[in-house]
Write an enzyme that holds these catalytic residues in place. Structure first.
Site: not given
Ligand code: ORO
Length: 308
Positions: A45, A71, A133, A195, A220
């Site tokens: 993560k 997230i 991100c 990403n 997805g």
């Molecule tokens: N979510 C993503 O889709 N990519 C990332 O690099 C990080 C996150 C996240 O932590 O929200």
């Protein structure tokens, strides 16, 4: 029997299938669920220098053939990772050979550099620099849109980090070939893309956006053909390995990326639907290769490009 062994940055992996950051914790959470001998590596993560709680409000939202996440880089911080999660990842490596990848995000160049320097002194195998991100207000994807900004942060991190450096790109980059060339010139050893795609959802009953940040990241099967196009462009733009990801859910999906020239693949959202997705994908790749008389991935890597 087809041989899926894959060399990535000097590491010989059991298969080209790597668990994508944010979808498999730090690997240990999956040990009882999956056959790690078929998984090439785990990208943990996304880390930041200091621990973070992540975003408030809704964090996951399903869409047709996709998943939107917000997230906000919830993570224990680089030092905690080095002390606690990394030793667990290295235990998995010892047992199964799964390569340990640390995904590093950041809010400023200074944070990226400090985190990278700490990881440089650790026992992690590869650092995946996350300049993509979509879910943090400061930094993150901001570095992954303009090639010049990306080049600068990669150059600074390169100077601070001896580990093999894989830079994870955003599909929001203004120009994928230019972005790839900029990070290669700045010293990246490999590129991973993509990403998640910046997306949006509205909650009709609440009459407001689902996510507090309004926009969030879509992954997805819905994004796979677009990600594949970007991987094709990346392979054509640089001489360093390109690791492809975006909606891979079957062995055939993964083989499309390999035939486009990807060195390896990452599997993300599919892990949520099926915790055994990575090994199933590896099995399906091997079965297709056996059926078609292909012994190693090198025989077919980039073969679709001959049509160019
Ligand atoms: N979510 C993503 O889709 N990519 C990332 O690099 C990080 C996150 C996240 O932590 O929200």
């Amino acid at each position: 029997m087809a041989d899926l062994k894959t060399n990535l940055l000097g590491f010989v992996m059991n298969s080209p299938v790597i668990g994508a950051s944010g979808t498999v914790g730090y690997g240990v959470e999956y040990e009882e669920l999956a056959d790690f001998a078929k998984i090439g590596g785990i990208s943990g993560k996304g880390l930041t220098l200091h621990s973070q709680y992540g975003n408030k409000g809704e964090r996951l939202w399903e869409t047709p053939s996709g998943l939107i996440n917000s997230i906000g880089l919830q993570n224990p911080g680089v030092q905690h990772f080095i002390d606690v999660e990394l030793p667990e990842m290295l235990e998995l490596k010892q047992k199964y050979g799964t390569v340990a990848i640390a995904n590093l995000g950041g809010h400023s160049e200074e944070e990226y550099v400090e985190g990278a320097a700490m990881l440089s002194d650790s026992a992690v195998d590869i650092v995946e620099l996350n300049i993509s991100c979509p879910n943090v207000k400061v930094g993150g994807m901001a570095y992954g849109v303009k090639a010049e900004a990306a080049g600068e942060v990669v150059r600074m991190v390169r100077a601070a980090c001896k580990k093999p450096l894989m830079v994870k790109l955003s599909p929001q980059a203004e120009n994928i070939p230019e972005m790839c060339k900029a990070v290669e010139a700045a010293g990246a050893d490999a590129i991973s893309l993509t990403n998640t795609f910046q997306a949006c959802a509205i909650d009709l009953e609440k009459r407001r956006p689902v996510f507090n940040n309004i926009f969030a990241g879509l992954s997805g099967p819905a994004v796979r053909p677009i990600a594949l196009r970007m991987v094709w462009q990346a392979v054509g733009a640089v001489n360093i390995p390109v690791v492809g990801l975006g909606g891979i859910a079957t062995g055939r999906d993964a083989l499309e990326f390999i035939m486009a020239g990807a060195a390896a693949v990452q599997v993300g959202a599919a892990n949520f639907a099926n915790p055994r997705a990575m090994e199933t994908i590896a099995d399906e790749m091997a079965a297709w290769m056996d059926k078609n008389g292909v012994k190693t991935l090198d025989e077919i890597r980039g073969c679709a490009r001959n049509a160019e």
